[in-house]
Design a protein around this motif. Structure first.
Motif, short mmCIF file in Angstrom:
data_model
loop_
_atom_site.label_atom_id
_atom_site.label_comp_id
_atom_site.label_asym_id
_atom_site.label_seq_id
_atom_site.Cartn_x
_atom_site.Cartn_y
_atom_site.Cartn_z
N GLN A 154 -0.32 -22.36 -1.64
CA GLN A 154 -0.28 -21.74 -2.96
C GLN A 154 -1.54 -22.10 -3.73
O GLN A 154 -1.95 -23.27 -3.74
CB GLN A 154 0.96 -22.19 -3.74
N MET A 155 -2.16 -21.11 -4.37
CA MET A 155 -3.38 -21.32 -5.12
C MET A 155 -3.29 -20.66 -6.49
O MET A 155 -2.39 -19.86 -6.76
CB MET A 155 -4.59 -20.75 -4.35
N VAL A 156 -4.23 -21.03 -7.34
CA VAL A 156 -4.44 -20.35 -8.62
C VAL A 156 -5.91 -19.97 -8.62
O VAL A 156 -6.74 -20.59 -9.27
CB VAL A 156 -4.08 -21.24 -9.82
N SER A 157 -6.23 -18.95 -7.84
CA SER A 157 -7.62 -18.64 -7.54
C SER A 157 -8.40 -18.22 -8.79
O SER A 157 -7.86 -17.61 -9.71
CB SER A 157 -7.71 -17.55 -6.48
N ALA A 158 -9.69 -18.57 -8.77
CA ALA A 158 -10.59 -18.32 -9.90
C ALA A 158 -11.48 -17.12 -9.61
O ALA A 158 -11.32 -16.42 -8.61
CB ALA A 158 -11.42 -19.57 -10.16
N ALA A 159 -12.47 -16.92 -10.48
CA ALA A 159 -13.40 -15.80 -10.34
C ALA A 159 -14.64 -16.18 -9.55
O ALA A 159 -15.60 -15.42 -9.50
CB ALA A 159 -13.79 -15.28 -11.72
N SER A 160 -14.63 -17.35 -8.92
CA SER A 160 -15.75 -17.84 -8.12
C SER A 160 -15.32 -18.00 -6.67
O SER A 160 -14.42 -18.80 -6.37
CB SER A 160 -16.25 -19.18 -8.67
#
Length: 286
Positions: A25-31
């Protein structure tokens, strides 16, 4: 619709031995770079806990500020920094690795495929699934339409490895049970996702458990789970579900891992006590 005159005869399971699996599980960013760094840490943790198959969530490499941001990082199949990262991680940890989804270049210059790739422990890419069903939802201030930046796939993918038989799907596919029926009998369905908080709260667990129960197989659903830089909130609740519909492990929010063991004995027990798969009479027209 075709009505079968006889029940199909199916083996109870083709899984030879228990297999430890993990969903990230992730909380992916814009990078992309930041997301790959996070994924690397979590993959290593899962492998160190004994997972032989590790599955990343949908959009693990990028949750852009705009739907079209994925166009700028899309790769050609077989080449690019995201795919290199995945292959190298599979080799380094000697695992099967599923990229929940990455953007791959499509024939439509204004859209990409949203693609799940599976790698072997030697880094070979052995399966590709392009998301077929594209999410479209509008309520109040929430509005999503994946078709603006994504081209729908056309091919159902069932993957047989020496260890396990997998059915590949992504997120919104979960709402279409006919997709899973068309896969045939599998040991484990993968559902890497980025369900919105609104739709996830209402339907996520119900749909996942239904897919496990009706297909009498395990379901592993690694998800995005939290508040993202782009303002979006995803539901999370990554989970592993067994063939009876029991939730074996769940992670509500934030980064982390859900894991468990795919047991051939459990598959056999469920399918033997309630042989629903062999009782099917109605099949979609070819």
């Amino acid at each position: 619709m075709n009505i079968s005159a006889q029940s199909a005869t199916l083996p109870l399971t083709c899984l030879a031995a228990p297999l430890k699996v993990a969903g990230i599980q992730m909380v992916s960013a814009a990078s992309v770079a930041q997301n790959l760094k996070t994924a690397s840490i979590l993959i290593e943790r899962a492998a160190s806990q004994g997972a032989r198959l590790v599955v990343l969530p949908e959009y693990f490499c990028l949750m852009g500020r705009l739907e079209t941001d994925k166009l700028s990082v899309a790769e050609t199949k077989g080449t690019g920094p995201i795919q290199d990262f995945l292959s190298e991680a599979a080799i380094r940890h000697h695992i099967y690795l599923s990229a929940g989804s990455i953007p791959l270049i499509s024939p439509d210059q204004g859209r990409v495929f949203n693609t799940q790739l599976v790698y072997t422990p030697n880094g070979e890419q052995i399966a590709r699934y392009d998301k077929i069903h594209l999410f479209n939802f509008a309520r109040g201030n929430e509005s999503y339409d994946e078709s603006r930046a994504i081209l729908a796939g056309q091919k159902i993918v069932r993957l047989e490895t020496p260890e396990i038989t997998l059915g590949l799907s992504i997120c919104y596919d979960l709402r279409f049970p006919e997709l899973y029926r068309a896969m045939g009998q599998v040991d484990l369905i993968l559902v890497p996702s980025a369900f919105t908080y609104t739709t996830g709260q209402a339907h996520w667990e119900i749909l996942l458990r239904a897919r496990a129960i009706e297909n009498q197989c395990y379901v592993l659903a690694p998800a995005q789970g939290g508040h993202h830089e782009n303002g979006r909130r995803t539901w999370g609740h990554s989970m592993l579900i067994d063939p009876w519909g029991d939730i074996l492990e769940v992670l509500p929010e934030h980064e982390g891992i859900v894991s468990g063991t795919i047991e051939p004995g459990r598959l056999q027990e469920v399918r033997q006590s309630l042989p629903a798969l062999s009782h099917r009479k109605i099949f979609a027209d070819k």
